[in-house]
Design an enzyme around this catalytic site. Structure first.
Site, PDB file in Angstrom:
ATOM      1  N   GLY A   1      44.612  45.992  40.515  1.00 42.28           N
ATOM      2  CA  GLY A   1      44.505  47.174  41.370  1.00 42.28           C
ATOM      3  C   GLY A   1      43.713  48.338  40.800  1.00 42.28           C
TER       4      GLY A   1
ATOM      5  N   HIS B   1      32.655  43.250  46.079  1.00 42.15           N
ATOM      6  CA  HIS B   1      32.412  41.985  45.369  1.00 42.15           C
ATOM      7  C   HIS B   1      31.701  42.293  44.049  1.00 42.15           C
ATOM      8  CE1 HIS B   1      31.883  37.714  44.832  1.00 42.15           C
ATOM      9  NE2 HIS B   1      30.672  37.990  44.409  1.00 42.15           N
TER      10      HIS B   1
END
Ligand code: GAR
Length: 203
Positions: free
Chosen positions: A12, A110
């Site tokens: 995270g 990404h």
């Protein structure tokens, strides 16, 4: 106010970058309404809770079939009623029906310069392993809209990062996060909140 749901699978750090950017005013007029993880032990959930943000796990193995898992994931998102879904280190491919339902309103970060090192099997550390194996000298990160394919949607932002002699996958992953991901993902969210970036297509 742009309401966002953030989908996560692991540590995270991108979620943290978003929360910090909201706190510091780098992302304006935005509220995280829900953090959803497909892993019960994802540290991202803890980060959200520490920040007072509603967080929950929807885990595939808790459901008898993929369809029921997909339905539960969709329900969790629908309940939060977000304007935008942010995939911030979410390592599952979203069900097609969910992508259709939120068409043009889902973005993904990404960790490579798409179209290099993306698509099926390229996620997390694997991307950086492949980059080092191929010997490219420049890599980076991409924020793109999510369509029905894997990493195929319209590109919104990219930032290049140097690959250095002696890099390990872990060292390179960290540099790509620090120099690219944690910068461009908050920038894109702010751009969407401010209307500079139109949902459903590139800037
Ligand atoms: C990040 O590097 C993100 O770009 C990548 O997973 C990592 C999650 O880190 N995502 C993908 O590979 C998606 N295909 P985080 O949980 O610390 O944000």
């Amino acid at each position: 106010m742009l309401k966002i749901a953030v989908l996560v699978s692991g540590g995270g750090t991108n979620l943290q970058a978003i929360m910090d950017a909201i706190d510091s005013g780098k992302i304006r007029d935005t509220q995280i309404v829900s953090v959803i993880s497909n892993k019960a032990d994802a540290y991202a959930l803890e980060r959200a809770r520490l920040h007072g943000i509603a967080a929950r796990a929807v885990v595939k193995k808790d459901y008898p079939s993929p369809e029921e898992f997909h339905a539960a994931l969709t329900e969790a998102i629908d309940e939060a009623a977000p304007d935008l879904i942010v995939l911030a280190g979410f390592l599952l491919v979203l069900p097609e029906a969910l992508v259709k339902k939120y068409s043009g309103r889902i973005i993904n970060i990404h960790p490579s310069l798409i179209p290099s090192f993306c698509g099926n099997g390229f996620y997390g550390l694997r991307v950086h392993e492949a980059v080092l194996k191929r010997g490219v000298k420049v890599t980076g990160a991409t924020v793109h809209f999510v369509d029905e394919g894997t990493d195929t949607g319209p590109i919104i932002a990219q930032k290049a990062v140097e690959v250095k002699e002696g890099d390990t996958p872990e060292v390179l992953q960290r540099r790509v996060m620090e120099e690219a991901e944690w910068i461009i993902l908050p920038q894109v969210i702010d751009g969407i909140a401010a209307g500079r970036i139109k949902m459903g297509g590139a800037e």
